[in-house]
Enzyme design. Structure first.
Site, mmCIF file in Angstrom:
data_model
loop_
_atom_site.group_PDB
_atom_site.id
_atom_site.type_symbol
_atom_site.label_atom_id
_atom_site.label_comp_id
_atom_site.label_asym_id
_atom_site.label_seq_id
_atom_site.Cartn_x
_atom_site.Cartn_y
_atom_site.Cartn_z
ATOM 1 N N LYS A 75 9.954 5.910 -10.574
ATOM 2 C CA LYS A 75 8.691 6.610 -10.711
ATOM 3 C C LYS A 75 8.784 7.945 -9.955
ATOM 4 O O LYS A 75 8.106 9.100 -10.421
ATOM 5 C CB LYS A 75 7.729 5.900 -10.123
ATOM 6 C CG LYS A 75 7.314 5.642 -8.675
ATOM 7 C CD LYS A 75 6.054 5.151 -8.402
ATOM 8 C CE LYS A 75 5.870 4.938 -6.903
ATOM 9 N NZ LYS A 75 4.613 4.330 -6.489
ATOM 10 N N ASP A 76 9.568 8.288 -8.901
ATOM 11 C CA ASP A 76 9.956 9.729 -8.369
ATOM 12 C C ASP A 76 10.758 10.519 -9.042
ATOM 13 O O ASP A 76 11.040 11.668 -8.895
ATOM 14 C CB ASP A 76 10.438 9.219 -7.005
ATOM 15 C CG ASP A 76 9.505 8.275 -6.000
ATOM 16 O OD1 ASP A 76 8.165 8.748 -6.058
ATOM 17 O OD2 ASP A 76 9.875 8.011 -5.201
ATOM 18 N N ARG A 123 -2.715 10.127 -9.476
ATOM 19 C CA ARG A 123 -3.372 9.202 -10.367
ATOM 20 C C ARG A 123 -4.226 8.294 -10.014
ATOM 21 O O ARG A 123 -5.082 7.807 -10.442
ATOM 22 C CB ARG A 123 -1.801 8.513 -11.206
ATOM 23 C CG ARG A 123 -2.185 7.856 -12.289
ATOM 24 C CD ARG A 123 -1.971 6.249 -12.089
ATOM 25 N NE ARG A 123 -0.889 5.794 -11.170
ATOM 26 C CZ ARG A 123 -0.745 4.963 -10.378
ATOM 27 N NH1 ARG A 123 -1.622 3.970 -10.709
ATOM 28 N NH2 ARG A 123 0.171 4.498 -9.691
ATOM 29 N N ARG A 124 -3.784 7.626 -8.749
ATOM 30 C CA ARG A 124 -4.660 6.693 -8.185
ATOM 31 C C ARG A 124 -5.980 7.110 -7.759
ATOM 32 O O ARG A 124 -6.827 6.614 -8.068
ATOM 33 C CB ARG A 124 -3.989 6.024 -7.061
ATOM 34 C CG ARG A 124 -2.677 5.264 -7.283
ATOM 35 C CD ARG A 124 -2.099 4.484 -6.141
ATOM 36 N NE ARG A 124 -0.760 3.749 -6.489
ATOM 37 C CZ ARG A 124 0.288 3.884 -5.694
ATOM 38 N NH1 ARG A 124 0.526 4.717 -4.817
ATOM 39 N NH2 ARG A 124 1.090 2.830 -6.192
ATOM 40 N N ARG A 141 -0.395 10.423 3.406
ATOM 41 C CA ARG A 141 1.173 10.541 3.436
ATOM 42 C C ARG A 141 1.542 9.463 4.495
ATOM 43 O O ARG A 141 0.963 9.104 5.357
ATOM 44 C CB ARG A 141 1.651 11.871 3.450
ATOM 45 C CG ARG A 141 1.253 12.874 2.457
ATOM 46 C CD ARG A 141 1.852 12.502 0.952
ATOM 47 N NE ARG A 141 3.233 12.386 1.251
ATOM 48 C CZ ARG A 141 4.385 13.325 1.299
ATOM 49 N NH1 ARG A 141 4.041 14.669 1.486
ATOM 50 N NH2 ARG A 141 5.602 12.921 1.442
ATOM 51 N N ARG A 147 1.009 3.932 6.430
ATOM 52 C CA ARG A 147 -0.227 3.885 5.469
ATOM 53 C C ARG A 147 -1.333 2.466 5.826
ATOM 54 O O ARG A 147 -2.409 2.644 5.789
ATOM 55 C CB ARG A 147 -0.008 3.802 4.289
ATOM 56 C CG ARG A 147 0.613 5.162 3.595
ATOM 57 C CD ARG A 147 0.814 5.456 2.508
ATOM 58 N NE ARG A 147 1.869 6.747 2.010
ATOM 59 C CZ ARG A 147 1.863 6.845 0.954
ATOM 60 N NH1 ARG A 147 1.044 6.696 -0.225
ATOM 61 N NH2 ARG A 147 2.620 8.105 0.712
ATOM 62 N N CYS A 236 6.028 14.078 -11.755
ATOM 63 C CA CYS A 236 5.965 12.568 -11.551
ATOM 64 C C CYS A 236 4.608 12.245 -10.625
ATOM 65 O O CYS A 236 4.056 10.899 -10.241
ATOM 66 C CB CYS A 236 7.114 12.132 -11.024
ATOM 67 S SG CYS A 236 7.728 12.868 -9.368
#
Length: 308
Positions: A75-76, A123-124, A141, A147, A236
């Site tokens: 996805k990156d 997106r989230r 980040r 996180r 992305c």
């Protein structure tokens, strides 16, 4: 014969997933850690330019012959081809869904009004604001453990964070998950959960060494999802979700584009009937469904929506 040099980011997640995948490569391997811009710059991805921040340094090392292959979270990976580099393998995808990791075992609908939810993904963030406009979505980040500590550590300052289930699984941290979010409400990023292996174009030995790791169905599904990104000329880190799957002799694709504030979204769904599951046919199916989805989204105004 010398060991295959496998380049990867040095984060705990990158090392875990690369080490596990490299066990499927032919012959001996040597894991080589490479620092990327995304590992050292803690600014929001939208600010530093999400495309390539986790991949450029890896590709530079590959082209400089410092490593033989490189492994990315797919996805990156930028959607545009890179001169001199080929996508040699796409590993079978883990569960692509997102996961909520909240304090006190809370599920998503149990979060109180005004709860602080952390994510580094536009997106989230758009999805969270669409489903629960009352939430306070906080840009964060850091690596997975950093996180998680923001929501579940002794000095937690958030009520929850949203992370990819695949990463938590690979790190053995599914114990932190308080709810796996449904694809219906939270469709995931293009190619989420898949790993990509790149080699130098023409390096036949390295291409052969990683060939067994390639999974044709995952490659086709990830290609379809990423072709949506490319067709919408988005990076992305754009607020775009795309989910493809092969089931009952068909390749299905659903793609959604969000306004950044979550106030609006557009969705397109298409399918392609397969005669078999050969590589060429799967590739044709991916291009077909992605092309139709992109045309529908563009006609509906998607190019203006994702910048809202």
């Amino acid at each position: 014969m010398s060991a295959l040099r496998v380049g990867t980011r040095g984060s705990a997640l990158a090392l875990a997933q690369t080490t596990a995948l490299a066990a499927r490569f032919a012959g001996e391997v040597e894991i080589v850690e490479i620092t990327t811009q995304g590992d050292v710059d803690r600014a929001p991805l939208a600010q530093i330019g999400g495309t390539g921040v986790f991949t450029s340094a890896l590709r530079e090392a590959l082209l400089a012959d410092e490593v033989d292959v490189i492994v990315h979270s797919m996805k990156d990976l930028p959607t545009a081809p890179h001169p001199g580099i080929v996508l040699a393998a796409v590993a079978k995808r883990e569960d692509a869904r997102d996961a909520l990791c909240a304090r006190d075992g809370l599920g998503f609908d149990d979060l109180p009004e005004g709860a602080k939810v952390g994510t580094g993904s536009p997106r989230r963030a758009a999805q969270l604001r669409r489903v629960r406009p009352d939430l306070d979505v906080v840009d964060i980040r850091g690596n997975v453990e950093t996180r998680l500590a923001r929501a579940q550590g002794p000095d937690a300052d958030l009520d929850a964070v949203v992370l990819a289930l695949a990463g938590l699984t690979r790190l053995g941290r599914t114990d932190a998950v308080t709810e796996v979010l449904s694809l219906g409400r939270f469709p995931t990023a293009p190619a989420q959960g898949a790993l990509a292996v790149e080699t130098r174009d023409g390096d036949a030995a390295s291409i052969r060494a990683v060939a067994k790791a390639d999974h044709a169905v995952t490659r086709a599904c990830a290609d379809a999802e990423r072709l949506v990104l490319a067709g919408l000329e988005a990076g992305c880190s754009a607020p775009i979700a795309a989910s493809a799957q092969v089931d009952d002799g068909m390749l299905f694709l659903t793609a959604t584009v969000y306004a950044l504030d979550g106030s609006k979204h557009l969705t397109a769904s298409h399918a392609y009937t397969l005669d078999g599951q050969s590589g060429p046919e799967l590739s044709e199916a991916a291009m077909d469904v992605a092309g139709r989805a992109v045309r529908e989204l563009v006609d509906a105004g998607a190019m203006e929506l994702d910048a809202a």
